[in-house]
Motif scaffolding. Sequence first.
Motif, mmCIF file in Angstrom:
data_model
loop_
_atom_site.group_PDB
_atom_site.id
_atom_site.type_symbol
_atom_site.label_atom_id
_atom_site.label_comp_id
_atom_site.label_asym_id
_atom_site.label_seq_id
_atom_site.Cartn_x
_atom_site.Cartn_y
_atom_site.Cartn_z
ATOM 1 N N ARG A 82 35.178 46.640 40.001
ATOM 2 C CA ARG A 82 34.370 45.155 39.493
ATOM 3 C C ARG A 82 33.889 45.699 38.359
ATOM 4 N NH1 ARG A 82 37.125 43.574 43.712
ATOM 5 N NH2 ARG A 82 36.680 41.530 44.723
ATOM 6 N N TYR A 135 38.426 43.737 34.016
ATOM 7 C CA TYR A 135 39.040 42.754 34.081
ATOM 8 C C TYR A 135 40.225 43.096 33.163
ATOM 9 C CZ TYR A 135 34.963 40.096 36.700
ATOM 10 O OH TYR A 135 34.660 39.884 37.376
ATOM 11 N N THR A 152 44.713 40.620 37.948
ATOM 12 C CA THR A 152 42.929 39.492 38.223
ATOM 13 C C THR A 152 43.837 38.930 40.297
ATOM 14 O OG1 THR A 152 44.512 38.199 37.495
ATOM 15 C CG2 THR A 152 42.607 38.906 35.942
ATOM 16 N N GLN A 197 33.421 43.976 33.339
ATOM 17 C CA GLN A 197 32.655 42.800 34.437
ATOM 18 C C GLN A 197 31.314 42.734 34.144
ATOM 19 O OE1 GLN A 197 30.551 42.473 36.604
ATOM 20 N NE2 GLN A 197 31.333 41.383 38.293
ATOM 21 N N LEU A 234 37.678 33.859 36.368
ATOM 22 C CA LEU A 234 36.895 35.673 35.905
ATOM 23 C C LEU A 234 36.672 35.063 34.368
ATOM 24 C CD1 LEU A 234 39.369 38.264 37.539
ATOM 25 C CD2 LEU A 234 37.584 37.095 38.854
ATOM 26 N N ASP A 294 33.673 37.961 42.614
ATOM 27 C CA ASP A 294 33.548 36.629 41.393
ATOM 28 C C ASP A 294 33.992 35.382 41.451
ATOM 29 O OD1 ASP A 294 31.871 38.657 39.455
ATOM 30 O OD2 ASP A 294 33.177 39.972 39.462
ATOM 31 N N ARG A 295 34.561 35.303 42.398
ATOM 32 C CA ARG A 295 35.786 33.784 42.990
ATOM 33 C C ARG A 295 35.479 34.619 44.986
ATOM 34 N NH1 ARG A 295 40.757 35.379 40.353
ATOM 35 N NH2 ARG A 295 41.100 37.682 42.239
#
Length: 444
Positions: free
Chosen positions: A78, A81, A90, A296, A326, A425-426
Motif C-alpha cells: 500500500r 497503485y 489493482t 497511496q 481506488l 482501501d476496499r
Amino acid sequence: MKIFKLNTIKVHLVLFAMLLGGVTSCTFDEQTDPNGPSLEGVLTGASINQLNNLVVGIESTMRNSLGIQTTASGTAARELYLFDADPRNTANILGKNGSTLENSDFYSTAAWAGRYRAIKNANILIQSANNTSAITDAQKAGYIGFAKTVIAFELIEVLKSYDRARVDVSDDTNLGPILEFADALAQVRNMLDDGLTDLNAAGASFIFDLAGFNGFDTPATFAEFNRGTAAVAALYAGDKASARTALAASHFDLAGDLKNGPTHVFSQSAGDLTNPVFKGPSTVAVPNNGDQIIVQNSWITDAEAGDTRVTSKAAVRPNPTSQDGLNGTHETRLYATNVSPIDMLRNEELILVYAEAQIGNDNAEAVVALNTIRNAAGLANYGGATDDASLVTEMLNQRRYSLWSENHRMFDLRRYNLSNTLPIDRPGDVVYNVFPVPLVDTQN
C-alpha cells in the motif's frame, strides 16, 4: 573464438545479456561462430574480452525485474497503485474480494526469473574465471569476488519478495533445494564473506569496467559495497552486532552524502533499457498520461509537515484519479527522467540500517542516526520516547519515507509482523506480504 571488443560493449550489451540469460542448459552443437561465443567455449577457455562481456551481461540482467518487483511489492505494501491496462495490478495483488496470488502470474514469475538470470550469468563468470589460463590468480580473484557479491545481493532481493530462495543454482542439471528464509540467508552471508576474501586477496584487481559503480570499481572499494550488503544481510538475520561490524567496513557515513552508493544505470541507446519505474508527469492537457504510479493516500496524509521527501518524490495531479474503486491525488516523481539511475544500496539506507542495528544496543546512537535522516528531509530532531519499541516505530517510519517505492516496505512490515497494520482501501481486500514461488520452479 572472438566476441565483441571492449570498446563496443555498450552497443552489444543487451544482445550479449540475452545470449547468456537465455541459456538454461549446456547442450550445444559443436560449431565455431566468429561473431558470437558458445557457452562451452566461454566456460572452458574464456578470453579477457569474453570475461569482461560477462560482467557487462551481469550488470545488464540485474536490472531486468526492477520495474515489476518494485511496483508489485509497493502495491502489496500500500505504497502505490499502478493504474494501467492490466487489472491484476489493482485486483490480485491487493486481494480484491479475497482473490489470491497466482504462482504463474507476472508478479510471481518476473522478479524470480530476472534475479536468477543475473545469478546465472554470475555463476558462468565464476566458472569461466576458474577455467581459463588467460588471467592471473589476482585477476581471477577480482572477477570471482565481484560475482559472489552480486549473487548474494540478488538472493537478498529474492528473499525479500518470496521469503524463500534456491541458493545452489550453479549446476542447471542438479539444482539445490528451495530453502526457507533463515537457511538461505545464512548461505548468502557466507557467500558475501567468501566474496570479501577474494576481493582482499593479495594483488586482487579489476581488469573490467563497471557502469554503475563509480567510486566502487576497484576490489578495495567494491569491498565496501560487499560489506554494506553484508550489513543488510546480518540485520535481516537478526544479528545486529555483525551488522554494525560490517557497516564499519562499508560506505556507511553518518556525515556523508546520502546518495553515495552503486546504481543501476539506464540509457536510450539502441538495445539498452530505460528506467522501468519512471512515469512521465500528467498535465492538464493529458491528465492521465497513460500508465501511472499513483501514491497511496496514507503516504501523503501520514507524513510529518515539511517532510521534503514527500514533495520531492510525489506531486499533486492536475486532477484526482481513480480506477477499480481506488483513488489518489498524487503521482510519482521518484525519478526525474527515463534514464535516471536506480540506487542499489545508498548511504541513506545504510544509515537506517545503522539506526536499526543500534536499537537495543545504544539507543542514543540510534537517535543520532535517525536525526541524520530526519534533518536531511527538513524535519526537526526526534522528540519521542527512546525505548526500543518507540525507536523501532520511528525507524520504520523513516524507512517508509526514505525508501518509498524501492522494494522495502512489504518486507519491512513482514519481518516485524506488522503487515496487518496496512490500510484496506476496499472492503474485501486482503493484505499479502509474500509472493509465491513460480510454478515452473517449484516443479524442478
